[in-house]
Design an enzyme around this catalytic site. Structure first.
Site, PDB file in Angstrom:
ATOM      1  N   GLY A  13      29.257  23.628  33.353  1.00 11.60           N
ATOM      2  CA  GLY A  13      29.995  24.212  32.241  1.00 11.60           C
ATOM      3  C   GLY A  13      29.174  24.849  31.140  1.00 11.60           C
ATOM      4  N   THR A  14      27.968  25.323  31.438  1.00 10.64           N
ATOM      5  CA  THR A  14      27.173  25.963  30.383  1.00 10.64           C
ATOM      6  C   THR A  14      27.842  27.258  29.906  1.00 10.64           C
ATOM      7  OG1 THR A  14      25.802  27.009  32.086  1.00 10.64           O
ATOM      8  CG2 THR A  14      24.978  24.966  31.105  1.00 10.64           C
ATOM      9  N   ASN A  15      28.383  28.036  30.844  1.00  9.05           N
ATOM     10  CA  ASN A  15      29.095  29.243  30.439  1.00  9.05           C
ATOM     11  C   ASN A  15      30.348  28.891  29.650  1.00  9.05           C
ATOM     12  OD1 ASN A  15      28.076  31.891  30.995  1.00  9.05           O
ATOM     13  ND2 ASN A  15      28.166  31.425  33.180  1.00  9.05           N
ATOM     14  N   LEU A  86      35.037  27.292  41.944  1.00  5.58           N
ATOM     15  CA  LEU A  86      34.742  27.568  43.344  1.00  5.58           C
ATOM     16  C   LEU A  86      35.965  27.661  44.246  1.00  5.58           C
ATOM     17  CD1 LEU A  86      31.557  25.351  43.808  1.00  5.58           C
ATOM     18  CD2 LEU A  86      31.740  27.746  43.102  1.00  5.58           C
ATOM     19  N   ILE A  89      41.837  31.502  44.067  1.00  4.22           N
ATOM     20  CA  ILE A  89      43.017  31.483  43.209  1.00  4.22           C
ATOM     21  C   ILE A  89      44.267  31.757  44.050  1.00  4.22           C
ATOM     22  CG2 ILE A  89      44.105  32.494  41.166  1.00  4.22           C
ATOM     23  CD1 ILE A  89      41.488  30.947  40.645  1.00  4.22           C
ATOM     24  N   ASN A 103      36.732  36.737  36.330  1.00  4.18           N
ATOM     25  CA  ASN A 103      35.655  35.903  36.861  1.00  4.18           C
ATOM     26  C   ASN A 103      34.318  36.571  36.577  1.00  4.18           C
ATOM     27  OD1 ASN A 103      34.481  33.784  38.535  1.00  4.18           O
ATOM     28  ND2 ASN A 103      34.144  35.365  40.068  1.00  4.18           N
ATOM     29  N   HIS A 105      30.436  36.848  38.277  1.00  8.87           N
ATOM     30  CA  HIS A 105      29.664  36.609  39.503  1.00  8.87           C
ATOM     31  C   HIS A 105      28.197  36.921  39.229  1.00  8.87           C
ATOM     32  CE1 HIS A 105      29.118  36.082  43.791  1.00  8.87           C
ATOM     33  NE2 HIS A 105      28.330  37.138  43.784  1.00  8.87           N
ATOM     34  N   ASP A 146      35.771  37.589  45.123  1.00 10.04           N
ATOM     35  CA  ASP A 146      34.825  38.565  44.549  1.00 10.04           C
ATOM     36  C   ASP A 146      35.160  40.019  44.860  1.00 10.04           C
ATOM     37  OD1 ASP A 146      33.325  36.414  43.572  1.00 10.04           O
ATOM     38  OD2 ASP A 146      32.151  36.280  45.409  1.00 10.04           O
ATOM     39  N   GLU A 175      24.693  36.372  31.397  1.00  6.70           N
ATOM     40  CA  GLU A 175      26.014  35.738  31.327  1.00  6.70           C
ATOM     41  C   GLU A 175      26.320  35.293  29.908  1.00  6.70           C
ATOM     42  OE1 GLU A 175      26.121  33.858  35.862  1.00  6.70           O
ATOM     43  OE2 GLU A 175      25.619  32.590  34.156  1.00  6.70           O
TER      44      GLU A 175
END
Length: 198
Positions: A13-15, A86, A89, A103, A105, A146, A175
């Site tokens: 969860g850093t982003n 991961l 959807i 999203n 990538h 993607d 990011e």
């Protein structure tokens, strides 16, 4: 009334934390919920630290319209952001949130995307192929991994001496720099909001 954002993630969860911090005190949008398909994912702890409601669910729950759609409705979620999530959807969710699920990538799509291409697997493939550039792609979600319409891309140089870890560091920096800003710009566009400076 603020646009309410849900972040979906499967990992550390850093982003997600970077996004939460970016939108703290924002005038027109807020992170209102954090969701994960892993009960032990550290993204949930990061949400707790910032006082953001969080919920873990099973893959079965996520694929069930009876479980996930009412959950989003109860929390009045307007926009979904994937940050290291991961699972694919479900189509019902895409239909309910058209052009409102995005999203990020860690490569320059359409290269190095698709099922199973995430995290270090992507950076290893980039280095193994001798690519001179990598970067990030922010895109809308569709029914395939993607493959949704690209919103934003930016690049970083890959040196001949770079390891997958070196590439990961460069990509993570992109990011953190760009994802929150692109989320804000996309929400402004999709909801017809006047662009504002945070």
């Amino acid at each position: 009334m603020k646009i309410r954002i849900a972040i979906l993630g499967s990992g550390s969860g850093t982003n997600a934390e970077n996004i939460i911090r970016y939108f703290q005190g924002h005038s027109t949008m807020e992170v209102a919920l954090v969701l994960s398909n892993r009960a032990d994912a550290y993204i949930l702890e990061r949400a707790r630290m910032y006082g953001i409601p969080y919920i873990a669910f099973t893959k079965t729950d996520f694929l069930s319209e009876e479980s996930i759609l009412p959950l989003l409705d109860e929390n009045r979620i307007d926009f979904l952001v994937l940050a290291g999530f991961l699972l694919q959807i479900p189509e019902a969710l895409i239909q309910l949130y058209p052009n409102k699920i995005i999203n990020i990538h860690p490569a320059l799509l359409p290269k190095y995307g698709g099922k199973g291409m995430y995290g270090n697997r992507v950076h290893e493939a980039v280095v193994a192929a001798g690519e001179k550039f990598s970067g990030i792609t922010i895109h809308y979600i569709d029914e395939h991994y993607d493959s949704g319409s690209i919103i934003f891309q930016t690049t970083c140089e890959v040196l001949p001496t770079d390891t997958p870890h070196d590439v990961a560091v460069k990509v993570h920096a992109l990011e953190y720099q760009f994802y929150p800003q692109v989320i804000q710009e996309t929400i402004n566009k999709e909801f017809g909001l006047t662009p504002d400076i945070k």
